[in-house]
Design a protein around this motif. Structure first.
Motif, mmCIF file in Angstrom:
data_model
loop_
_atom_site.group_PDB
_atom_site.id
_atom_site.type_symbol
_atom_site.label_atom_id
_atom_site.label_comp_id
_atom_site.label_asym_id
_atom_site.label_seq_id
_atom_site.Cartn_x
_atom_site.Cartn_y
_atom_site.Cartn_z
ATOM 1 N N THR A 159 0.713 -1.348 -0.030
ATOM 2 C CA THR A 159 -0.256 -0.507 -0.117
ATOM 3 C C THR A 159 0.725 1.353 -0.009
ATOM 4 O OG1 THR A 159 -1.705 1.095 1.173
ATOM 5 C CG2 THR A 159 -0.412 0.310 2.570
ATOM 6 N N ALA A 160 0.502 2.200 0.063
ATOM 7 C CA ALA A 160 1.186 3.654 -0.308
ATOM 8 C C ALA A 160 0.342 4.582 0.580
ATOM 9 C CB ALA A 160 1.387 4.280 -1.110
ATOM 10 N N SER A 161 0.260 5.548 1.397
ATOM 11 C CA SER A 161 -0.191 6.395 1.765
ATOM 12 C C SER A 161 0.678 8.063 1.975
ATOM 13 C CB SER A 161 -0.740 6.325 3.385
ATOM 14 O OG SER A 161 0.508 6.574 4.353
ATOM 15 N N SER A 162 -0.636 9.398 1.931
ATOM 16 C CA SER A 162 0.156 10.344 2.110
ATOM 17 C C SER A 162 1.212 10.721 3.039
ATOM 18 C CB SER A 162 -1.174 12.022 1.949
ATOM 19 O OG SER A 162 -2.038 11.386 0.803
ATOM 20 N N THR A 163 0.521 9.952 4.400
ATOM 21 C CA THR A 163 1.552 10.449 5.389
ATOM 22 C C THR A 163 2.015 9.941 6.482
ATOM 23 O OG1 THR A 163 -0.208 10.970 6.633
ATOM 24 C CG2 THR A 163 0.144 12.266 5.749
ATOM 25 N N THR A 164 2.315 9.473 7.356
ATOM 26 C CA THR A 164 3.565 8.518 8.227
ATOM 27 C C THR A 164 2.072 6.908 8.548
ATOM 28 O OG1 THR A 164 5.454 9.706 7.872
ATOM 29 C CG2 THR A 164 5.092 7.731 10.184
ATOM 30 N N HIS A 165 0.904 8.354 9.026
ATOM 31 C CA HIS A 165 -0.011 7.701 10.192
ATOM 32 C C HIS A 165 -1.495 7.873 9.031
ATOM 33 C CE1 HIS A 165 2.414 6.779 13.089
ATOM 34 N NE2 HIS A 165 2.583 8.370 13.375
ATOM 35 N N GLY A 166 -0.957 7.648 7.748
ATOM 36 C CA GLY A 166 -2.304 7.470 7.289
ATOM 37 C C GLY A 166 -3.847 6.470 6.869
ATOM 38 N N GLY A 167 -3.026 5.300 8.010
ATOM 39 C CA GLY A 167 -4.234 4.554 7.389
ATOM 40 C C GLY A 167 -3.106 3.086 6.831
ATOM 41 N N GLN A 168 -1.562 3.037 6.317
ATOM 42 C CA GLN A 168 -1.170 1.780 5.607
ATOM 43 C C GLN A 168 -1.137 0.398 6.640
ATOM 44 O OE1 GLN A 168 2.599 2.746 5.530
ATOM 45 N NE2 GLN A 168 2.971 4.519 4.226
ATOM 46 N N SER A 197 15.863 -5.841 7.044
ATOM 47 C CA SER A 197 16.016 -4.423 6.262
ATOM 48 C C SER A 197 14.472 -4.205 6.660
ATOM 49 C CB SER A 197 15.664 -4.873 4.708
ATOM 50 O OG SER A 197 14.242 -5.942 4.635
ATOM 51 N N LYS A 198 13.590 -5.753 7.597
ATOM 52 C CA LYS A 198 11.650 -4.508 8.321
ATOM 53 C C LYS A 198 12.030 -4.362 9.366
ATOM 54 C CE LYS A 198 8.895 -5.607 6.215
ATOM 55 N NZ LYS A 198 8.793 -4.837 5.282
ATOM 56 N N PHE A 199 13.692 -4.312 9.962
ATOM 57 C CA PHE A 199 13.349 -3.115 11.067
ATOM 58 C C PHE A 199 14.027 -1.500 11.008
ATOM 59 C CE2 PHE A 199 14.059 -7.761 13.161
ATOM 60 C CZ PHE A 199 13.476 -7.875 13.312
ATOM 61 N N VAL A 200 13.601 -1.764 9.640
ATOM 62 C CA VAL A 200 14.256 0.014 9.322
ATOM 63 C C VAL A 200 12.740 0.094 8.378
ATOM 64 C CG1 VAL A 200 15.323 1.208 7.517
ATOM 65 C CG2 VAL A 200 16.579 -0.570 8.323
ATOM 66 N N ASP A 201 12.368 0.095 7.538
ATOM 67 C CA ASP A 201 10.388 0.281 6.980
ATOM 68 C C ASP A 201 10.006 0.042 8.251
ATOM 69 O OD1 ASP A 201 9.526 -2.096 6.350
ATOM 70 O OD2 ASP A 201 11.302 -2.788 5.345
ATOM 71 N N GLY A 202 9.929 -1.211 8.532
ATOM 72 C CA GLY A 202 9.066 -0.935 10.099
ATOM 73 C C GLY A 202 7.721 -1.298 9.918
ATOM 74 N N ASN A 203 7.348 -2.134 8.463
ATOM 75 C CA ASN A 203 5.505 -2.537 8.692
ATOM 76 C C ASN A 203 5.974 -4.432 8.447
ATOM 77 O OD1 ASN A 203 3.364 -3.175 7.672
ATOM 78 N ND2 ASN A 203 2.984 -1.159 6.610
ATOM 79 N N PRO A 204 5.856 -4.657 9.448
ATOM 80 C CA PRO A 204 5.266 -6.138 9.045
ATOM 81 C C PRO A 204 4.068 -6.867 7.804
ATOM 82 C CG PRO A 204 4.808 -6.035 11.167
ATOM 83 C CD PRO A 204 5.814 -4.462 10.284
ATOM 84 N N TYR A 205 2.819 -5.752 7.977
ATOM 85 C CA TYR A 205 2.154 -6.022 6.972
ATOM 86 C C TYR A 205 2.317 -6.456 5.497
ATOM 87 C CZ TYR A 205 0.719 -4.645 11.493
ATOM 88 O OH TYR A 205 0.175 -4.668 13.262
ATOM 89 N N GLY A 206 2.582 -5.663 5.109
ATOM 90 C CA GLY A 206 3.422 -5.528 3.846
ATOM 91 C C GLY A 206 4.133 -4.193 3.105
ATOM 92 N N THR A 207 4.374 -4.616 2.334
ATOM 93 C CA THR A 207 5.609 -2.903 1.774
ATOM 94 C C THR A 207 4.538 -1.786 2.226
ATOM 95 O OG1 THR A 207 6.837 -4.833 0.562
ATOM 96 C CG2 THR A 207 6.622 -1.940 -0.419
ATOM 97 N N SER A 208 4.534 -0.789 2.091
ATOM 98 C CA SER A 208 3.867 0.605 2.059
ATOM 99 C C SER A 208 5.554 1.408 1.835
ATOM 100 C CB SER A 208 3.582 0.433 3.171
ATOM 101 O OG SER A 208 4.952 0.569 4.370
ATOM 102 N N HIS A 209 4.622 2.936 1.138
ATOM 103 C CA HIS A 209 5.164 3.963 1.116
ATOM 104 C C HIS A 209 4.841 5.061 1.154
ATOM 105 C CE1 HIS A 209 8.068 6.093 -1.137
ATOM 106 N NE2 HIS A 209 7.408 7.289 -1.738
ATOM 107 N N VAL A 210 4.839 6.147 1.368
ATOM 108 C CA VAL A 210 4.373 7.275 1.593
ATOM 109 C C VAL A 210 5.142 8.385 1.052
ATOM 110 C CG1 VAL A 210 4.819 9.274 3.197
ATOM 111 C CG2 VAL A 210 4.817 6.925 4.552
ATOM 112 N N SER A 211 3.956 8.334 0.221
ATOM 113 C CA SER A 211 3.906 9.496 -0.683
ATOM 114 C C SER A 211 4.114 11.022 -1.213
ATOM 115 C CB SER A 211 3.445 8.735 -1.965
ATOM 116 O OG SER A 211 1.762 9.252 -1.069
ATOM 117 N N GLY A 212 4.016 11.553 0.480
ATOM 118 C CA GLY A 212 3.399 13.106 0.163
ATOM 119 C C GLY A 212 2.359 13.321 -0.185
#
Length: 207
Positions: A120-129, A156-171
């Motif tokens: 998934t992707a969201s605009s902000t860090t806490h945008g519902g990923q 690397s997962k301790f860096v991106d921090g999302n165990p649910y799936g790949t996610s990106h903050v897109s602004g």
């Protein structure tokens, strides 16, 4: 000879962030030895809405050649990796519309015992990923699918921090997909192929 694995990467993307991740996931799954179908879900938004956003209109033109998903892609796949931007903490209407068409296959049991995962992707860090992926995975439970998330199975997962799936903050679309997200996509794709192959091999041995 390794067991063959069919992976369908099925996604919705309006301005291109999720599309970029989808292409990376598809490429990584192929590199891991899978046969891959990259498919977008049909657009539901009116043309006027698309044209009102230059990035959306440009992405629609740029991805016109990517085939739209059909039900046969679900039947063909041993594993399905879904991609969707967040929409108020849920999946997009476009992806949900496709999922809602699968009732016939579900009733026939043809969606069960496949591997599933999501990004998934969201605009902000806490945008519902996280809630978006959890909402998507609720559908998988109903399918009788086998959920294979990335978890914290790679450093690397301790860096991106999302165990649910790949996610990106897109602004506002101004933060491009970069190495951290691409690494997460690779880890997830490789894990999906690995466990799909193992499950498929095990089921074949039982039969």
């Amino acid at each position: 000879m390794p067991t063959s694995v069919n992976v369908a990467v099925i996604y919705y993307s309006s301005t291109g962030t999720v599309s970029t991740i989808a292409k990376a996931v598809a490429g990584d799954a192929e590199s891991a030895g899978a046969q891959v179908r990259l498919r977008k879900v049909p657009e539901l938004a009116p043309q006027a809405a698309i044209d009102s956003n230059p990035a959306w209109a440009e992405h629609a033109r740029a991805t016109a050649g990517i085939p739209e998903v059909v039900q046969d892609d679900m039947v063909w796949a041993d594993a399905v990796i879904f991609g969707t931007p967040t929409r108020y903490g849920n999946v997009t209407a476009q992806l949900k519309q496709f999922l809602d068409t699968l009732g016939g296959l579900w009733q026939e049991g043809r969606l069960a015992d496949k591997v599933y995962s999501g990004f998934t992707a969201s605009s902000t860090t806490h945008g519902g990923q996280e809630s978006t992926l959890l909402a998507l995975y609720n559908t998988i439970y109903h399918f009788g699918g086998i959920l294979v998330p990335p978890g914290y199975t790679d450093a690397s997962k301790f860096v991106d921090g999302n165990p649910y799936g790949t996610s990106h903050v897109s602004g506002q679309g101004d933060i491009p997909v970069a190495e951290q997200t691409l690494t997460a996509a690779r880890v997830q794709a490789e894990r999906v192929v690995k466990f799909t192959r193992a499950i498929k091999s095990g089921l074949a041995a039982e039969n």
